[in-house]
Design a protein around this motif. Structure first.
Motif, PDB file in Angstrom:
ATOM      1  N   THR A 106      -9.238  -0.613  36.070  1.00  0.00           N
ATOM      2  CA  THR A 106      -8.939   0.665  35.416  1.00  0.00           C
ATOM      3  C   THR A 106      -8.916   1.827  36.399  1.00  0.00           C
ATOM      4  O   THR A 106      -8.798   2.984  35.974  1.00  0.00           O
ATOM      5  CB  THR A 106      -9.973   0.938  34.299  1.00  0.00           C
ATOM      6  N   ASP A 107      -9.011   1.545  37.686  1.00  0.00           N
ATOM      7  CA  ASP A 107      -8.869   2.612  38.686  1.00  0.00           C
ATOM      8  C   ASP A 107      -7.462   3.199  38.574  1.00  0.00           C
ATOM      9  O   ASP A 107      -6.463   2.475  38.664  1.00  0.00           O
ATOM     10  CB  ASP A 107      -9.083   2.067  40.103  1.00  0.00           C
ATOM     11  N   GLY A 108      -7.374   4.469  38.364  1.00  0.00           N
ATOM     12  CA  GLY A 108      -6.069   5.118  38.264  1.00  0.00           C
ATOM     13  C   GLY A 108      -5.503   5.124  36.860  1.00  0.00           C
ATOM     14  O   GLY A 108      -4.427   5.689  36.638  1.00  0.00           O
ATOM     15  N   ILE A 109      -6.200   4.492  35.902  1.00  0.00           N
ATOM     16  CA  ILE A 109      -5.743   4.505  34.506  1.00  0.00           C
ATOM     17  C   ILE A 109      -6.378   5.705  33.811  1.00  0.00           C
ATOM     18  O   ILE A 109      -7.606   5.812  33.732  1.00  0.00           O
ATOM     19  CB  ILE A 109      -6.117   3.206  33.768  1.00  0.00           C
ATOM     20  N   GLU A 110      -5.567   6.608  33.290  1.00  0.00           N
ATOM     21  CA  GLU A 110      -6.086   7.807  32.643  1.00  0.00           C
ATOM     22  C   GLU A 110      -6.431   7.518  31.191  1.00  0.00           C
ATOM     23  O   GLU A 110      -5.645   6.919  30.452  1.00  0.00           O
ATOM     24  CB  GLU A 110      -5.058   8.936  32.727  1.00  0.00           C
ATOM     25  N   ARG A 131     -14.731  -4.499  24.518  1.00  0.00           N
ATOM     26  CA  ARG A 131     -15.845  -4.226  25.425  1.00  0.00           C
ATOM     27  C   ARG A 131     -15.509  -3.014  26.271  1.00  0.00           C
ATOM     28  O   ARG A 131     -14.356  -2.576  26.326  1.00  0.00           O
ATOM     29  CB  ARG A 131     -16.103  -5.429  26.343  1.00  0.00           C
ATOM     30  N   GLY A 132     -16.502  -2.498  26.943  1.00  0.00           N
ATOM     31  CA  GLY A 132     -16.263  -1.368  27.826  1.00  0.00           C
ATOM     32  C   GLY A 132     -17.572  -0.833  28.383  1.00  0.00           C
ATOM     33  O   GLY A 132     -18.650  -1.173  27.901  1.00  0.00           O
ATOM     34  N   SER A 133     -17.460  -0.001  29.393  1.00  0.00           N
ATOM     35  CA  SER A 133     -18.644   0.606  29.993  1.00  0.00           C
ATOM     36  C   SER A 133     -18.221   1.868  30.727  1.00  0.00           C
ATOM     37  O   SER A 133     -17.079   1.987  31.170  1.00  0.00           O
ATOM     38  CB  SER A 133     -19.320  -0.370  30.972  1.00  0.00           C
ATOM     39  N   GLY A 134     -19.150   2.805  30.827  1.00  0.00           N
ATOM     40  CA  GLY A 134     -18.870   4.043  31.534  1.00  0.00           C
ATOM     41  C   GLY A 134     -17.752   4.855  30.917  1.00  0.00           C
ATOM     42  O   GLY A 134     -17.048   5.578  31.630  1.00  0.00           O
ATOM     43  N   GLY A 135     -17.575   4.737  29.587  1.00  0.00           N
ATOM     44  CA  GLY A 135     -16.519   5.488  28.918  1.00  0.00           C
ATOM     45  C   GLY A 135     -15.135   4.905  29.107  1.00  0.00           C
ATOM     46  O   GLY A 135     -14.139   5.533  28.747  1.00  0.00           O
ATOM     47  N   LYS A 136     -15.050   3.695  29.689  1.00  0.00           N
ATOM     48  CA  LYS A 136     -13.762   3.045  29.925  1.00  0.00           C
ATOM     49  C   LYS A 136     -13.668   1.765  29.107  1.00  0.00           C
ATOM     50  O   LYS A 136     -14.625   1.002  28.996  1.00  0.00           O
ATOM     51  CB  LYS A 136     -13.602   2.697  31.403  1.00  0.00           C
ATOM     52  N   ARG A 137     -12.483   1.523  28.557  1.00  0.00           N
ATOM     53  CA  ARG A 137     -12.230   0.261  27.876  1.00  0.00           C
ATOM     54  C   ARG A 137     -12.033  -0.866  28.881  1.00  0.00           C
ATOM     55  O   ARG A 137     -11.681  -0.622  30.045  1.00  0.00           O
ATOM     56  CB  ARG A 137     -10.955   0.368  27.018  1.00  0.00           C
ATOM     57  N   THR A 138     -12.231  -2.091  28.423  1.00  0.00           N
ATOM     58  CA  THR A 138     -11.929  -3.272  29.226  1.00  0.00           C
ATOM     59  C   THR A 138     -10.613  -3.861  28.725  1.00  0.00           C
ATOM     60  O   THR A 138     -10.444  -4.074  27.519  1.00  0.00           O
ATOM     61  CB  THR A 138     -13.048  -4.325  29.106  1.00  0.00           C
TER      62      THR A 138
END
Length: 236
Positions: A179-183, A157-164
């Protein structure tokens, strides 16, 4: 003259009960015609009876309604005017502004809590280093506390171009990685937990349920100090 004569006899006028003249409209005082009153009291009664008759005639000329009826009509008109008054949109604007400020303060509070927890962990690590103790880097899977190391894997899953990312676990479900701070979108994240927040999933499709859980499910969002991601060495 006829009115005065009728008042002299103490007759009712038009078959109606005499009005009571009193400054207090809620007064229950009643004027009685009782034998044995002295001349002065009898004269007062007759005078009031005549005045009541004159007042009744004046009221009938105005439409046959008592003064209390006019008061009630005025009050009803005021209520209708209030009911038709335009809606105060400024109040709605103030409510929206208050909600926005409240959300912003909550976000700031959350960031401060995370930084506080991270600083505390760094202080504990520094103390352990000074004392010669070894900080455990063993991956936790059956419990998750601040200071533990977790391995987080993508869920699809994911949203906004980010994985969960979900923590690898044994009987400890619903531990998700902040995922704050995860590049980028690494294939996994190994990190030491510095802060965890327990939440309750709201309706599916809303911001309060970002992971598509059954409404009412408790879940955790974990903030970590990244120890390792694919292709990158451990931060110093």
């Amino acid at each position: 003259a006829a009115a005065a004569a009728a008042a002299e006899r103490g007759d009712d006028f038009d078959g109606q009960e005499p009005l009571i003249v009193c400054a207090d409209e809620n007064s229950n005082d009643i004027i009685l015609d009782t034998a044995g009153h002295d001349t002065a009291a009898d004269a007062v009664r007759k005078t009031l009876a005549y005045e009541n008759y004159v007042l009744r005639q004046a009221i009938e000329k105005m439409g046959g309604k008592t003064p209390k009826s006019y008061i009630e009509e005025a009050q009803q008109e005021q209520l209708q005017q209030k009911g038709n008054a335009p809606i105060d949109t400024s109040q709605a604007a103030h409510n929206d502004e208050f909600t926005a400020v409240k959300a912003e303060l909550e976000e700031i509070r959350s960031k401060l809590e995370k930084e506080k927890a991270k600083n505390k962990l760094n202080a504990e690590k520094a103390d352990a280093t000074k004392s010669g103790a070894h900080v455990c880097d063993k991956i936790s899977h059956s419990s998750f506390q601040v200071g533990d190391v977790g391995l987080f894997m993508p869920t699809g899953r994911g949203s906004g171009g980010k994985r969960t990312y979900l923590a690898f676990h044994t009987n400890c479900p619903h531990r998700y990685l902040s995922t704050d701070g995860i590049e980028g979108n690494p294939d996994y994240v190994l990190g030491r937990i510095v802060y965890q927040e327990e939440l309750v999933a709201g309706d599916i499709g809303t911001d309060s349920n970002p992971y598509g859980l059954h409404p009412g499910t408790n879940f955790f969002v974990l903030t970590v100090e990244v120890l390792k991601v694919p292709g990158k060495s451990r931060p110093t």
